[in-house]
Design a protein around this motif. Structure first.
Motif, PDB file in Angstrom:
ATOM      1  N   GLN A 284       1.056  -1.172   0.281  1.00 55.11           N
ATOM      2  CA  GLN A 284      -0.007  -0.167   0.206  1.00 55.11           C
ATOM      3  C   GLN A 284       0.381   1.028  -0.082  1.00 55.11           C
ATOM      4  N   PHE A 286       1.199   4.779   1.571  1.00 57.94           N
ATOM      5  CA  PHE A 286       1.092   5.572   2.990  1.00 57.94           C
ATOM      6  C   PHE A 286       2.013   6.546   3.104  1.00 57.94           C
ATOM      7  N   ALA A 287       1.310   7.860   2.894  1.00 58.82           N
ATOM      8  CA  ALA A 287       2.781   9.183   2.947  1.00 58.82           C
ATOM      9  C   ALA A 287       3.344   9.386   2.098  1.00 58.82           C
ATOM     10  N   ARG A 348      10.311  -0.673   3.123  1.00 60.17           N
ATOM     11  CA  ARG A 348       9.713   0.956   3.128  1.00 60.17           C
ATOM     12  C   ARG A 348      10.639   1.437   2.185  1.00 60.17           C
TER      13      ARG A 348
END
Length: 357
Positions: A284, A286-287, A348
């Motif tokens: 996903q 995110f930010a 990440r």
């Protein structure tokens, strides 16, 4: 034409600065003539002086290029001597233009009057010489900087290729070992199917640039090719759940960045479960970051501060090295215990959206 391309073209860059500089000199003198209320005819004197200065400084360029690599004291001697001679001759021409045009053919009583107040012209030529060397050094530094960047980029790409291609022998060894096992137990049909799937996977890896990033959707396609190879071995014992958002599918990731993680999950988790196991793949955004997660329900392993305690394989180390090379410190790679059992890997990286063609 942009500024960088103009700077790179030294011949054109010189003439642009040369003409613009002397036009600026003429403009400043014109403004000064208005302050001192000179007659309009003085404009012709200004133009002729600027034109003469422009022409007389051109030979200095070629002279300075000849002595560019000379010893510093020789270089300074040439610069000061050439600037003095050129400035003095230019001062004579300026006096001649002033007396011939502005004073209607005036002639001084003594010839040395032509050389009076010539230091101002010498200073201007010295300034021109200083600018020439300053710009020349700037171009040299820019050229060296570009060479250094190019060398760094080439080394960077070579390292990425090495890390990326390191996966193929490691993966091939495990797969060929599995095919050999199938042949030994006379499961020729499964072995043949596995070879066929292997050829599809290798064709994909060879057609993919090892340096360029690929959309996550394409990466998942490669993973499915790999998992089809493993399904031949595990059949119903291997289950894969994929949960990827539409936005995450368009995110750019290094090619085959998840493959060694999936391979480790199969080797150290699924293969040790008699009833098989499950691999969960999630992604996903995110930010403005892409969050990737790969988990299994295997027996797990010992961890310390989110890292493996005893790791002798190349898969995890290779993945971390590739991430470090690509993103420097702008990434994270963390391992944790899955719930209720197994291992979970969280990645990440910055979110980069793929451009659709």
């Amino acid at each position: 034409m942009n500024w960088q391309s103009l700077v790179d073209n030294r011949q054109r860059f010189f003439w642009v600065l040369q003409i613009a500089g002397w036009i600026g000199y003429a403009l400043v003198n014109y403004i000064g003539s208005k302050v001192f209320e000179m007659r309009d005819i003085y404009v012709f004197v200004i133009v002729l002086n600027a034109y003469a200065g422009c022409l007389m400084t051109v030979p200095l360029r070629y002279m300075y290029r000849k002595v560019w690599n000379a010893a510093p004291w020789i270089l300074m001697l040439v610069v000061f001597t050439a600037s003095y001679v050129t400035g003095t001759l230019w001062a004579v021409i300026q006096k001649f233009n002033l007396w011939e045009i502005y004073r209607h053919g005036y002639r001084p009583t003594e010839w040395f009057y032509y050389f009076q107040q010539g230091l101002d012209s010498v200073y201007i030529i010295l300034c021109w010489s200083g600018l020439y060397f300053g710009i020349k050094y700037y171009q040299l530094l820019q050229s060296e900087r570009q060479k250094a960047l190019k060398a760094t980029t080439m080394a960077h790409e070579a390292q990425l290729k090495m890390l990326r291609y390191q996966l193929n022998p490691h993966f091939l060894f495990n797969t060929l070992n599995a095919i050999s096992t199938l042949i030994l137990v006379k499961e020729n049909k499964d072995a043949n199917l596995m070879v066929s799937k292997l050829s599809d996977f290798l064709r994909y890896t060879l057609n993919t640039d090892p340096i360029k990033k690929v959309p996550l959707e394409q990466e998942l396609h490669a993973l499915m090719l790999y998992l089809e190879i493993e399904r031949v071995r595990f059949d119903e014992r291997l289950q894969v759940n994929v949960q990827v958002s539409d936005e995450a599918k368009n995110a750019l990731v290094p090619s085959l960045i998840l493959q060694p993680i999936i391979e480790n999950a199969i080797k150290y988790a699924i293969a040790h479960l008699t009833e098989g196991g499950v691999i969960d793949i999630k992604a996903q955004v995110f930010a403005n970051e892409l969050l990737l997660e790969v988990g299994d329900n295997g027996p797990g392993t010992e961890l310390l501060n989110g890292q493996l305690v005893n790791s002798q394989g190349v898969g995890v180390a290779n993945t971390k090295d590739r991430l470090k090379t690509l993103y420097e410190n702008n990434y994270s790679f963390v391992l944790s215990h899955n719930t209720p059992s197994g291992l979970k890997v969280n990645l990440r990286v910055p979110f980069e959206k793929a451009v659709k063609k």
